[in-house]
Write a protein that holds these residues in place. Structure first.
Motif, PDB file in Angstrom:
ATOM      1  N   MET A   1       0.838  -1.190   0.000  1.00 40.55           N
ATOM      2  CA  MET A   1       0.000   0.000   0.000  1.00 40.55           C
ATOM      3  C   MET A   1       0.877   1.246   0.000  1.00 40.55           C
ATOM      4  SD  MET A   1      -2.892   1.197   2.770  1.00 40.55           S
ATOM      5  CE  MET A   1      -3.906  -0.232   2.406  1.00 40.55           C
ATOM      6  N   ALA A   2       0.511   2.248  -0.796  1.00 44.07           N
ATOM      7  CA  ALA A   2       1.301   3.477  -0.891  1.00 44.07           C
ATOM      8  C   ALA A   2       1.254   4.241   0.436  1.00 44.07           C
ATOM      9  CB  ALA A   2       0.762   4.348  -2.016  1.00 44.07           C
ATOM     10  N   GLU A   3       2.385   4.817   0.811  1.00 43.00           N
ATOM     11  CA  GLU A   3       2.422   5.642   2.012  1.00 43.00           C
ATOM     12  C   GLU A   3       1.648   6.930   1.746  1.00 43.00           C
ATOM     13  OE1 GLU A   3       6.662   4.586   4.043  1.00 43.00           O
ATOM     14  OE2 GLU A   3       6.658   5.202   1.935  1.00 43.00           O
ATOM     15  N   ARG A   4       0.910   7.390   2.762  1.00 43.41           N
ATOM     16  CA  ARG A   4       0.024   8.535   2.589  1.00 43.41           C
ATOM     17  C   ARG A   4       0.593   9.764   3.302  1.00 43.41           C
ATOM     18  NH1 ARG A   4      -5.168   8.423   4.533  1.00 43.41           N
ATOM     19  NH2 ARG A   4      -5.827   9.735   2.798  1.00 43.41           N
ATOM     20  N   ILE A   5       0.550  10.881   2.612  1.00 39.90           N
ATOM     21  CA  ILE A   5       1.088  12.136   3.124  1.00 39.90           C
ATOM     22  C   ILE A   5      -0.016  13.185   3.178  1.00 39.90           C
ATOM     23  CG2 ILE A   5       2.684  14.040   2.648  1.00 39.90           C
ATOM     24  CD1 ILE A   5       4.563  11.983   1.391  1.00 39.90           C
ATOM     25  N   LEU A   6      -0.085  13.885   4.308  1.00 36.70           N
ATOM     26  CA  LEU A   6      -1.017  15.006   4.463  1.00 36.70           C
ATOM     27  C   LEU A   6      -0.239  16.291   4.224  1.00 36.70           C
ATOM     28  CD1 LEU A   6      -3.679  16.347   5.291  1.00 36.70           C
ATOM     29  CD2 LEU A   6      -2.924  16.165   7.685  1.00 36.70           C
ATOM     30  N   LEU A   7      -0.685  17.091   3.276  1.00 38.01           N
ATOM     31  CA  LEU A   7      -0.045  18.371   2.942  1.00 38.01           C
ATOM     32  C   LEU A   7      -0.937  19.503   3.442  1.00 38.01           C
ATOM     33  CD1 LEU A   7       1.988  20.199   1.466  1.00 38.01           C
ATOM     34  CD2 LEU A   7       0.702  19.770  -0.642  1.00 38.01           C
ATOM     35  N   VAL A   8      -0.452  20.244   4.423  1.00 36.56           N
ATOM     36  CA  VAL A   8      -1.211  21.373   4.982  1.00 36.56           C
ATOM     37  C   VAL A   8      -0.522  22.654   4.517  1.00 36.56           C
ATOM     38  CG1 VAL A   8      -2.241  22.368   7.046  1.00 36.56           C
ATOM     39  CG2 VAL A   8      -1.683  19.916   6.990  1.00 36.56           C
ATOM     40  N   GLU A   9      -1.082  23.276   3.492  1.00 35.81           N
ATOM     41  CA  GLU A   9      -0.446  24.414   2.827  1.00 35.81           C
ATOM     42  C   GLU A   9      -1.525  25.285   2.199  1.00 35.81           C
ATOM     43  OE1 GLU A   9       1.402  27.160   1.514  1.00 35.81           O
ATOM     44  OE2 GLU A   9       2.936  25.672   2.073  1.00 35.81           O
ATOM     45  N   ASP A  10      -1.479  26.599   2.485  1.00 34.55           N
ATOM     46  CA  ASP A  10      -2.521  27.486   1.970  1.00 34.55           C
ATOM     47  C   ASP A  10      -2.144  28.162   0.653  1.00 34.55           C
ATOM     48  OD1 ASP A  10      -0.584  29.042   3.273  1.00 34.55           O
ATOM     49  OD2 ASP A  10      -2.010  30.655   3.654  1.00 34.55           O
ATOM     50  N   VAL A  50       3.251  14.197   7.748  1.00 37.03           N
ATOM     51  CA  VAL A  50       2.578  15.476   7.534  1.00 37.03           C
ATOM     52  C   VAL A  50       3.593  16.507   7.061  1.00 37.03           C
ATOM     53  CG1 VAL A  50       1.247  17.347   8.571  1.00 37.03           C
ATOM     54  CG2 VAL A  50       0.861  14.993   9.321  1.00 37.03           C
ATOM     55  N   LEU A  51       3.267  17.191   5.958  1.00 42.17           N
ATOM     56  CA  LEU A  51       4.012  18.365   5.516  1.00 42.17           C
ATOM     57  C   LEU A  51       3.213  19.570   5.975  1.00 42.17           C
ATOM     58  CD1 LEU A  51       4.948  17.315   1.859  1.00 42.17           C
ATOM     59  CD2 LEU A  51       6.400  17.227   3.893  1.00 42.17           C
ATOM     60  N   LEU A  52       3.780  20.383   6.846  1.00 43.32           N
ATOM     61  CA  LEU A  52       3.016  21.401   7.554  1.00 43.32           C
ATOM     62  C   LEU A  52       3.629  22.785   7.392  1.00 43.32           C
ATOM     63  CD1 LEU A  52       0.738  22.057   9.621  1.00 43.32           C
ATOM     64  CD2 LEU A  52       2.374  21.465  11.430  1.00 43.32           C
ATOM     65  N   ASP A  53       2.892  23.685   6.754  1.00 41.30           N
ATOM     66  CA  ASP A  53       3.325  25.075   6.635  1.00 41.30           C
ATOM     67  C   ASP A  53       3.160  25.766   7.988  1.00 41.30           C
ATOM     68  OD1 ASP A  53       4.207  27.400   5.417  1.00 41.30           O
ATOM     69  OD2 ASP A  53       2.185  28.022   4.846  1.00 41.30           O
ATOM     70  N   ILE A  54       3.978  26.767   8.257  1.00 37.12           N
ATOM     71  CA  ILE A  54       3.857  27.503   9.520  1.00 37.12           C
ATOM     72  C   ILE A  54       2.808  28.607   9.415  1.00 37.12           C
ATOM     73  CG2 ILE A  54       5.029  29.184  10.991  1.00 37.12           C
ATOM     74  CD1 ILE A  54       7.417  27.480  11.075  1.00 37.12           C
ATOM     75  N   MET A  55       2.834  29.391   8.343  1.00 34.43           N
ATOM     76  CA  MET A  55       1.924  30.522   8.195  1.00 34.43           C
ATOM     77  C   MET A  55       0.607  30.043   7.581  1.00 34.43           C
ATOM     78  SD  MET A  55       3.722  32.919   9.477  1.00 34.43           S
ATOM     79  CE  MET A  55       2.884  34.421   8.993  1.00 34.43           C
ATOM     80  N   LEU A  56      -0.342  29.686   8.442  1.00 34.27           N
ATOM     81  CA  LEU A  56      -1.628  29.146   7.997  1.00 34.27           C
ATOM     82  C   LEU A  56      -2.777  29.960   8.585  1.00 34.27           C
ATOM     83  CD1 LEU A  56      -0.979  25.340   8.578  1.00 34.27           C
ATOM     84  CD2 LEU A  56      -1.290  26.424   6.349  1.00 34.27           C
ATOM     85  N   PRO A  57      -3.902  30.030   7.884  1.00 32.82           N
ATOM     86  CA  PRO A  57      -5.093  30.662   8.467  1.00 32.82           C
ATOM     87  C   PRO A  57      -5.725  29.765   9.523  1.00 32.82           C
ATOM     88  CG  PRO A  57      -5.568  29.822   6.256  1.00 32.82           C
ATOM     89  CD  PRO A  57      -4.099  29.646   6.468  1.00 32.82           C
ATOM     90  N   GLN A  58      -6.486  30.384  10.424  1.00 26.72           N
ATOM     91  CA  GLN A  58      -7.258  29.732  11.483  1.00 26.72           C
ATOM     92  C   GLN A  58      -6.390  29.190  12.610  1.00 26.72           C
ATOM     93  OE1 GLN A  58     -10.685  27.370  10.491  1.00 26.72           O
ATOM     94  NE2 GLN A  58     -10.848  28.274   8.445  1.00 26.72           N
ATOM     95  N   LEU A  59      -5.428  28.300  12.313  1.00 26.02           N
ATOM     96  CA  LEU A  59      -4.473  27.844  13.313  1.00 26.02           C
ATOM     97  C   LEU A  59      -3.089  27.883  12.670  1.00 26.02           C
ATOM     98  CD1 LEU A  59      -5.938  24.661  15.101  1.00 26.02           C
ATOM     99  CD2 LEU A  59      -5.584  26.934  16.094  1.00 26.02           C
ATOM    100  N   SER A  60      -2.107  28.438  13.370  1.00 20.66           N
ATOM    101  CA  SER A  60      -0.756  28.457  12.809  1.00 20.66           C
ATOM    102  C   SER A  60      -0.183  27.042  12.788  1.00 20.66           C
ATOM    103  CB  SER A  60       0.161  29.349  13.657  1.00 20.66           C
ATOM    104  OG  SER A  60       0.461  28.723  14.901  1.00 20.66           O
ATOM    105  N   GLY A  61       0.821  26.856  11.949  1.00 19.32           N
ATOM    106  CA  GLY A  61       1.458  25.544  11.887  1.00 19.32           C
ATOM    107  C   GLY A  61       2.064  25.138  13.215  1.00 19.32           C
ATOM    108  N   MET A  62       2.617  26.094  13.962  1.00 18.60           N
ATOM    109  CA  MET A  62       3.203  25.796  15.270  1.00 18.60           C
ATOM    110  C   MET A  62       2.141  25.294  16.243  1.00 18.60           C
ATOM    111  SD  MET A  62       6.468  26.151  15.407  1.00 18.60           S
ATOM    112  CE  MET A  62       7.885  27.050  14.740  1.00 18.60           C
ATOM    113  N   GLU A  63       0.955  25.917  16.203  1.00 15.84           N
ATOM    114  CA  GLU A  63      -0.121  25.492  17.092  1.00 15.84           C
ATOM    115  C   GLU A  63      -0.648  24.118  16.678  1.00 15.84           C
ATOM    116  OE1 GLU A  63      -2.610  25.394  20.288  1.00 15.84           O
ATOM    117  OE2 GLU A  63      -0.915  26.734  19.865  1.00 15.84           O
TER     118      GLU A  63
END
Length: 227
Positions: A1-10, A50-63
């Motif tokens: 099964m392919a590995e799954r990645i979540l990309l959180v980027e605005d 998870v690939l996680l951007d820091i500057m995000l709307p609603q909740l920052s990447g750090m949070e």
């Protein structure tokens, strides 16, 4: 099964480009354009990284990272335009596994993803030597042999060779190698990589009559079987 990645980027354009490259490499990808949705998906499970951007709307990447770490140890690579040492330290201290600054080469991102997934999947598994042709590296014993003969390497030479072997048949840029081996806070020139490549070639290729470390002009280096 392919590995799954979540990309959180605005940034929509960047997200589409990264998604396309990841799918081309065989990963399953799901995207979120804000921190709250990203956290919800990450906590829902089913992802390997998870690939996680820091500057995000609603909740920052750090949070998002802080809340995620209360419940999960899924590998997280931070994506951000910020490049100060303090921002990098803050991300790593909050539980990030790695950190990459925009703009980045997709090859570097892919190399970091592979490394993070190897660390995740390698926990508890027995040591498997890295090899190319007659060259064998035992990471746990910190030992390199060619046709059974020990090769004495400095720590930096060993680390550089390990990075190449872990990405066998993949071309790595000088910047990727510099960051992986010398660290993100290294102050110096990329020709440090060229110098240590020469050291490795002298001890491996020249000494044993091999041609394993190849230069890709204008790009970087790759280690592969002799053709």
């Amino acid at each position: 099964m392919a590995e799954r990645i979540l990309l959180v980027e605005d940034e929509e354009k960047l997200a589409r480009m990264v998604e396309m490259e990841l799918k081309y490499e065989g990963y399953g990808v799901e995207k979120a354009a804000d921190g709250r949705r990203g956290l919800e998906l990450a906590l829902g499970g089913g992802f390997d990284l998870v690939l996680l951007d820091i500057m995000l709307p609603q909740l920052s990447g750090m949070e998002v990272l802080r809340r995620l770490r209360r419940e999960s140890q899924i590998p997280v690579i931070m994506l951000t335009a910020r490049d100060s040492v303090m921002d990098k330290v803050a991300g790593l201290d909050s539980g990030a596994d790695d950190y990459i600054t925009k703009p980045f080469a997709i090859e570097e991102l892919l190399a970091r993803i592979r490394a993070a997934l190897r660390n995740k999947n390698g926990q508890g598994e027995e040591n498997v030597p890295l090899a190319v042709g007659p060259l064998v590296m035992d990471v746990e014993k910190h030992q390199v042999t060619v046709r059974g003969r020990n090769v004495e390497l400095t720590k930096k030479e060993f680390d550089l060779l390990r990075c190449l072997l872990e990405n066998k048949d993949r071309v790595l840029t000088r910047e990727t190698l510099l960051d992986a081996v010398w660290g993100f806070d290294f102050v110096g020139e990329t020709n440090s990589v060229d110098v240590y490549i020469r050291f490795l070639r002298s001890k491996l290729d020249d000494t044993f009559g091999l041609k394993l470390i190849h230069t890709v002009r204008g790009v970087g280096y790759v280690i592969k079987e002799e053709s």
